[in-house]
Motif scaffolding. Structure first.
Motif, PDB file in Angstrom:
ATOM      1  N   ALA A  30      20.431  37.546 -29.046  1.00 53.82           N
ATOM      2  CA  ALA A  30      21.097  38.849 -29.159  1.00 53.82           C
ATOM      3  C   ALA A  30      20.267  39.979 -28.555  1.00 53.82           C
ATOM      4  N   ILE A  31      19.033  40.154 -29.049  1.00 51.20           N
ATOM      5  CA  ILE A  31      18.300  41.342 -28.589  1.00 51.20           C
ATOM      6  C   ILE A  31      17.609  41.097 -27.249  1.00 51.20           C
ATOM      7  N   GLY A  32      17.223  39.848 -26.962  1.00 54.85           N
ATOM      8  CA  GLY A  32      16.613  39.534 -25.661  1.00 54.85           C
ATOM      9  C   GLY A  32      17.600  39.836 -24.532  1.00 54.85           C
ATOM     10  N   ARG A  33      18.830  39.422 -24.730  1.00 53.44           N
ATOM     11  CA  ARG A  33      19.882  39.687 -23.739  1.00 53.44           C
ATOM     12  C   ARG A  33      20.107  41.198 -23.592  1.00 53.44           C
ATOM     13  N   ASP A  34      20.129  41.894 -24.731  1.00 55.81           N
ATOM     14  CA  ASP A  34      20.402  43.333 -24.701  1.00 55.81           C
ATOM     15  C   ASP A  34      19.255  44.099 -24.021  1.00 55.81           C
ATOM     16  N   HIS A  35      18.025  43.699 -24.313  1.00 56.06           N
ATOM     17  CA  HIS A  35      16.880  44.358 -23.660  1.00 56.06           C
ATOM     18  C   HIS A  35      16.877  44.038 -22.161  1.00 56.06           C
ATOM     19  N   ALA A  36      17.235  42.805 -21.796  1.00 55.70           N
ATOM     20  CA  ALA A  36      17.304  42.448 -20.369  1.00 55.70           C
ATOM     21  C   ALA A  36      18.342  43.334 -19.675  1.00 55.70           C
TER      22      ALA A  36
END
Ligand code: NAI
Ligand code: ISE
Length: 336
Positions: free
Chosen positions: A12-18
């Motif tokens: 969830a957050i890795g994708r969003d930060h990317a």
């Protein structure tokens, strides 16, 4: 300079930060991705960073000469190994909270960074970058007089089945633990945990809700309700009571409507929307420092102090409301 970023953990957050590094922020490019679930990294490459290389392991990603700096956004229990590897490689590293799930693990990171002799780690305590908390800190400093009490609530509509009782502390309360230390410029001395009756929507391995009472060195008493099956929305509340007045964290902006004989304000349901602006600002800060080969913002020491407090809160969960003391280790000069 464009900082070439590798992301470990593309959920969830890795994708969003990317996404924010690729499309919102300046000065960074996603060049590498890794996830134990390779399909997840492949999907982020396809959707967000088509030129990125997918690595089989986080360690290989960190060692790659094409990676300047690292984002660790995998599960909390796996952060330590990657942050230590990034420090050993001399690469700036943004680590999502918690820095480590135990104080022991966070201490190993502090010791490694101190040995490296320069700041390389920023912890993802994004609330310090939130405009509401920044304004609240200013109001406390200039208007309310010395703080006496803080009343707070951290409510999630729901959590996955894998979320169990201690995670209410090291996954959820950890945000309050850090932000109140920063807001009050204070340290904690004790923690107590009180359990009301269990909410019907909770599950077998999760005692929800719970109330944590923290006491600080200056004598401030903080009560935080953590309720992660509150059902109605994602709701972060905070009120600081001072000698002269009270200051409240502002609500997120929402259009007020008069409809069907009701006065209405929508409430958010997702942490991604509640803190979208602060994630942008914290990562822009990371990119700026990483371009200089260093890190700024919340330190490993902040991550460690949060973990020391979080360990005490987890211990207090089994103490039937009894206080557990929180130690005060000496702060290394690197974090003065
Ligand atoms: P998630 O479960 O959606 O994603 C985590 C990803 O990490 C998954 O794709 C998983 O396969 C991968 N992963 C697990 N172990 C790994 C390993 N050893 N190496 C590489 N990849 C691995 O979880 P989510 O919600 O994205 O959370 C990730 C981290 O971010 C957690 O530490 C969490 O506490 C933090 N977080 C922070 C938020 C904030 O507000 N600052 C909000 C949400 C999460
Ligand atoms: C999640 O990991 C976060 O960090 C969110 O900000 C928090 O509200 C939620 O409780 C955590 O599970």
């Amino acid at each position: 300079m464009t900082v070439r970023i590798g992301v470990i953990g593309t959920g969830a957050i890795g994708r969003d930060h990317a996404r924010r590094i690729q499309t919102v922020l300046a000065g960074g490019e996603i060049v590498a991705l890794s996830d134990v679930n390779r399909a997840s990294a492949e999907a982020v490459r396809a959707d967000i960073a088509p030129k990125a290389e997918v690595f089989a392991t986080g360690e290989e990603l960190i060692a790659s000469a094409s990676v300047d700096a690292v984002l660790v956004t995998s599960w909390g229990t796996t952060h330590e190994q990657y942050v230590l590897a990034a420090i050993a490689a001399g690469k700036p590293c943004f680590c999502e909270k918690p820095l480590a799930t135990t104080a022991e693990g966070a201490r190993r990171i502090v010791d490694a960074e101190v040995k490296a002799g320069r700041r390389l780690v920023q912890v993802g305590f994004m609330r310090r970058y939130d405009a509401g908390y920044v304004a609240l800190k200013e109001a406390v400093k200039t208007h309310t007089g010395a703080p006496i009490m803080v009343h707070a609530a951290h409510r999630n509509p729901t959590v996955p089945e894998a979320y169990i009782t201690p995670m209410a502390i090291h996954d959820t309360l950890i945000h309050e633990i850090d932000v109140f230390r920063w807001l009050l410029d204070d340290d904690y001395v004790s923690a107590r945990v009180i359990f009301p009756r269990k909410a019907a929507r909770s599950h077998g391995r999760l005692r929800d809700p719970q109330i944590v009472v923290l006491e600080t060195a200056k004598g401030v008493v903080i009560d935080v309700e953590i309720f992660v099956n509150c059902h109605y929305g994602y709701d972060i509340q905070c009120e600081v009571v001072g000698e002269d007045g009270i200051a409240r964290l502002p609500e997120p902006m929402a259009i007020q409507m008069r409809l069907g004989a009701k006065l209405q304000n929508a409430i958010l349901t997702d942490w991604k929307d509640r803190f979208v602006a602060s994630y942008d600002v914290e990562l822009q800060d990371f990119l700026k420092a990483a371009a200089q080969g260093t890190a700024s913002g919340p330190t490993s020491w902040d991550g460690y102090m949060a973990a020391v407090t979080s360990d005490a809160c987890v211990a207090a969960q089994d103490k039937a409301g009894e206080a557990v003391a929180i130690p005060h280790p000496a702060r290394p000069a690197l974090y003065a």
